[in-house]
Design a protein around this motif. Structure first.
Motif: not given
Length: 301
Positions: A64-70, A266-270, A278-282, A284-291
């Motif tokens: 879901p975070c991949f399609g968040s608009g960021k 740098a996006l996928l490292s964690d 849930q863990e995967f989305n969280d 990925l979501g925090s990496a997306i937010d930071e970038i």
């Protein structure tokens, strides 16, 4: 130019966000899978290996975070482009998430000569570009590498990049020119400056009305690439992470006005195959937010 193409161009030109690089291929696939927690004994054929990396990419794209608009764009490997996600061709699955699809077109690097590694020949390029166009892909990306500040080597490398870019433009696709400066090279700052000069010359020679995108290493001197950010023949300047950790890459990127991220490692490292959804989305979501923050909120150098 089709409506969808115009919408994609507007999003890439002015959208807040960054471009995800999901294009590890060939030689770097086992390493990418290992980073994801999948060891080499998990597959026995190349097909199985590519199947596993496709599962990873599908999981990212459908998160879901991949399609968040960021995330405003994503660069795919050829096999990923030809595959499906949730029963749709991958480029269409991205478009449905509001993400503009690009494809990596280079076939890897030649051995180093004059301090640079040129791209290997691409005899099938026209056919690949036609296929990409038919799948509503917006643009392409091709990478070569600068290892030392060799003026003639860099000039040849940039000329090759723009030669391919013109072939891409002829197919009504947007080329992402990626002359990567090796961030570990001793004379990185000089390479950046030689690269800037060579790119400006090639841009001046491009016919009016034509544009390219640039994917560059974050410069050693913040703000160095602003003349490219402001250039009428450049749609957007994006940055690669080039071996920096995500924290380092984001910190350096934030010092460069107008440059947005196009990170891969740098996006996928964690991300790990073993994580729950849930863990995967969280993660990925925090990496997306930071970038996203480093791409949109700039700081004084």
């Amino acid at each position: 130019m089709t409506m969808i193409n115009e919408q994609m161009r507007a999003k890439i030109a002015g959208g807040d966000g960054f471009i995800a690089a999901l294009d590890q291929s060939g030689g770097s696939t086992p390493k990418a899978l290992q980073g994801y927690g999948v060891e080499e004994d998990a597959w026995s054929t190349e097909e199985e290996m590519y199947g596993l990396i496709h599962q990873m990419r599908s999981r990212i794209i459908t998160s879901p975070c991949f399609g968040s608009g960021k995330v405003i764009g994503a660069i795919l490997f050829e096999r990923t482009m030809d595959g499906t996600v949730d029963g749709k061709p991958t480029p269409q699955a991205l478009i449905d998430q509001g993400v503009v699809p690009f494809i990596k077109i280079d076939k890897g690097l030649e051995a180093e000569e004059n301090g640079v590694q040129l791209m290997k020949p691409m005899p099938e390029l026209d056919r690949l570009l036609e296929r990409a166009k038919s799948l509503d892909v917006f643009g392409t990306k091709e990478r070569s590498v600068i290892n030392e500040a060799n003026m003639s080597g860099i000039a040849v490398l940039v000329a090759q990049q723009f030669q391919i870019a013109k072939q891409v433009i002829a197919h009504d696709l947007m080329p992402v020119v990626e002359p990567e400066v090796n961030i570990k090279s001793a004379d990185r700052a000089t390479s950046d400056e030689l690269l800037l000069t060579a790119i400006l010359e090639e841009l001046d020679a491009l016919p009016d009305g034509q544009q390219v995108m640039l994917k560059l290493s974050i410069p050693a001197k913040p703000g160095l690439f602003e003349p490219l950010v402001d250039h009428p023949k450049v749609l957007r300047v994006v940055a690669l992470s080039g071996g920096f950790s995500r924290a380092e890459a984001c910190r350096e990127l934030a010092k460069n006005r107008g440059m947005i991220a196009s990170f891969s490692r740098a996006l996928l490292s964690d991300l790990r195959a073993q994580q729950s959804d849930q863990e995967f989305n969280d993660t990925l979501g925090s990496a997306i937010d930071e970038i996203y923050r480093a791409s949109t909120t700039k700081v004084a150098a």
